[in-house]
Write a protein that holds these residues in place. Sequence first.
Motif, PDB file in Angstrom:
ATOM      1  N   UNK A 409       0.820  -1.139   0.013  1.00 15.73           N
ATOM      2  CA  UNK A 409      -0.050  -0.066   0.101  1.00 15.73           C
ATOM      3  C   UNK A 409       0.903   1.407   0.123  1.00 15.73           C
ATOM      4  N   UNK A 410       0.369   2.192  -0.588  1.00 14.48           N
ATOM      5  CA  UNK A 410       1.239   3.643  -0.494  1.00 14.48           C
ATOM      6  C   UNK A 410       0.584   4.606   0.580  1.00 14.48           C
ATOM      7  N   UNK A 411      -0.610   4.268   1.088  1.00 13.18           N
ATOM      8  CA  UNK A 411      -1.149   4.965   2.420  1.00 13.18           C
ATOM      9  C   UNK A 411      -1.817   3.920   3.188  1.00 13.18           C
ATOM     10  N   UNK A 412      -1.807   4.279   4.473  1.00 14.32           N
ATOM     11  CA  UNK A 412      -2.412   3.242   5.479  1.00 14.32           C
ATOM     12  C   UNK A 412      -3.031   4.144   6.336  1.00 14.32           C
ATOM     13  N   UNK A 413      -4.485   3.814   6.872  1.00 13.23           N
ATOM     14  CA  UNK A 413      -5.280   4.120   7.848  1.00 13.23           C
ATOM     15  C   UNK A 413      -4.423   3.744   9.143  1.00 13.23           C
ATOM     16  N   UNK A 414      -4.267   4.668  10.148  1.00 14.62           N
ATOM     17  CA  UNK A 414      -3.462   4.134  11.361  1.00 14.62           C
ATOM     18  C   UNK A 414      -4.212   4.453  12.538  1.00 14.62           C
ATOM     19  N   UNK A 415      -5.639   4.758  12.503  1.00 12.20           N
ATOM     20  CA  UNK A 415      -6.304   4.872  13.714  1.00 12.20           C
ATOM     21  C   UNK A 415      -7.585   4.636  13.229  1.00 12.20           C
ATOM     22  N   UNK A 461       1.029   7.995   6.301  1.00 13.35           N
ATOM     23  CA  UNK A 461      -0.008   8.096   7.481  1.00 13.35           C
ATOM     24  C   UNK A 461      -1.380   8.498   6.780  1.00 13.35           C
ATOM     25  N   UNK A 462      -2.320   7.692   7.131  1.00 17.08           N
ATOM     26  CA  UNK A 462      -3.752   8.470   6.679  1.00 17.08           C
ATOM     27  C   UNK A 462      -4.254   8.430   8.184  1.00 17.08           C
ATOM     28  N   UNK A 463      -4.404   9.757   8.834  1.00 13.61           N
ATOM     29  CA  UNK A 463      -4.941   9.693  10.170  1.00 13.61           C
ATOM     30  C   UNK A 463      -6.444   9.844  10.159  1.00 13.61           C
TER      31      UNK A 463
END
Length: 565
Positions: A409-415, A461-463
Amino acid sequence: MQLRGARVDVRAGEPDALEVEWSLAADRLSWSVANRSDGPVAVAAVAVVARLDAAVEPLRVLRHGYQSWSPTAVATFRVDQDPTHHPGVRSLPTGMHHADWTPAEDGELRSELVTALRDDTGAVLVAGFLGGWEHDGTFRVRGHRDGSDGIELWIEAFLGGAVLQAGERRELHEVALTYGDGDPSPLLEAWAGALGQAGHARTTAPYQVGWCSWYHYFHGVTEVDLRSNLALAEEWPFDVFQLDDGFQSAIGDWLSTNDDFPTPIDGLASAIAAAGRTPGIWIAPFLAGADSEVAIAHPGWLATHLASGAPLVGMVNEGWGGAVNTLDTTNPDVLDHLESVARTLVEAGYPYLKLDFTYAPSLYGRYADPGRTPAQRVRAGFEAIRRGAGDDAFLLGCGAPLGTAVGMVDGMRIGADVAPWWHPPPDQYRPPGHTGGEPATVNAWRNTLSRSFMHRQLWLNDPDCLMLRTEHTKLEPEQMRAWALAVGVSGGMALVSDDLALLGPGARTLLDEVIALGRESDAGTHPPRCADLLESDPPTRLATAAMELVGDPAAGLAHVQGLLA
Ligand code: 9PG
């Protein structure tokens, strides 16, 4: 604090059939497991149990969560309990937050993939797996079995019942061990960098600014809503314009729309592209509702419950009419299907895919290939999607076991999900024992600060989304602003999720502020650092070289001090 190898512990059908080779050096654990018997053996977990010598208690432990939504924050050994150590715990809602969904032992603290320990002298140990795609990794901090007052650190490779054939040997992911003093952030960054290197992390996508339909319209979104926001977007600096859950004809049927979207998906993409935006779309690729065409046409594609043989429930969601099932990502036909869905979506005009509820194939059940671990099942799904989407597509992981997705993945939801409220209201569903993973802006705040060290080491990171509206929300204006500042200082993705018709000049000014903070943070030589990561749950501070976010997460207040304030 020193770590000394003590012994090996194996949870397996026939533990004596397994041979674990391991060497624990000062900075690294290297190990493998082999089945020395002449028959197959199912392996739940393999652990090296190390003694944590000379740790002065109280011991602070970073409990890193399993997947995107899982809470990540500090706990104190011998004070706090694992959330599964709680009456009424049920498997799915809590199991989705751990590699191993069996409840923890009394008093044990566990952390997934990585942990940071700090004793009362300030000595710090950061331990982290250097892979997450062959198996999951769990750290367990426990008291000594012999009743002495020492501490054990269990370093556990979780194979989830994967069957090793006679004579089969598997390398296990190495574990990096680093030591410091005071602030664990530089060590956590270094670990994330090393994992990123081992997993060919995708970290170079540009800073992302966009719009997402979810946090105003939720499941009720319509094509009219999409088009009315598109018409208003001219004044806004969005690149990606992402349609979320609510367009699909069924969970599992991602290529056809429901009655609220008269235009087919390629026509929707054309409309977004014609407005000068990058079309993005949400799917939950590993789930299939009982009413979906995919499940009806291919009942054999579903994973099943071991005991009953019924389809394996992957999520229960009121907005989808209840329970939906899990696709078997060890079945090559399923992987071909996933590849084809991703390829079709990209060809239909969506170079940005949000991949949600991706933990599902990690769940305990019967899969076509019993030799695959839970992590390998999730990984195979991600790989199929990347094959279909191609190297240029931007893939955003969500609900994802973090270690499985590095390099995919290029971005990841981290919360956890934000919500138009700060604290969860009393009537909101909360899994027994498990707080912190349910939709609430304070829960997104927690992980945005506590997982900041992953940004551009493992992915962007995708907050989670900004909500800038001051009507149709229970967020106070100060809370809305506190969250926006956190997103900015984090340097992570900045997506607005409002009906743009509700937003005035104040919202636009705030978004510009977020983007200025975000670009400054994102360009830093290292990710922003959380000064009270091992002191406060939720943490309150996040700093770059140029600025610091200082917040009061109990109230939902924050300000930024420093150069850009
Ligand atoms: C769409 C949404 C949005 C959102 C995702 C995800 O634990 N839960 O019950 C739970 C339900 C939904 C959820 C997260 C957790 O939201 O994070 O951005 O895409 O799905 O359905």
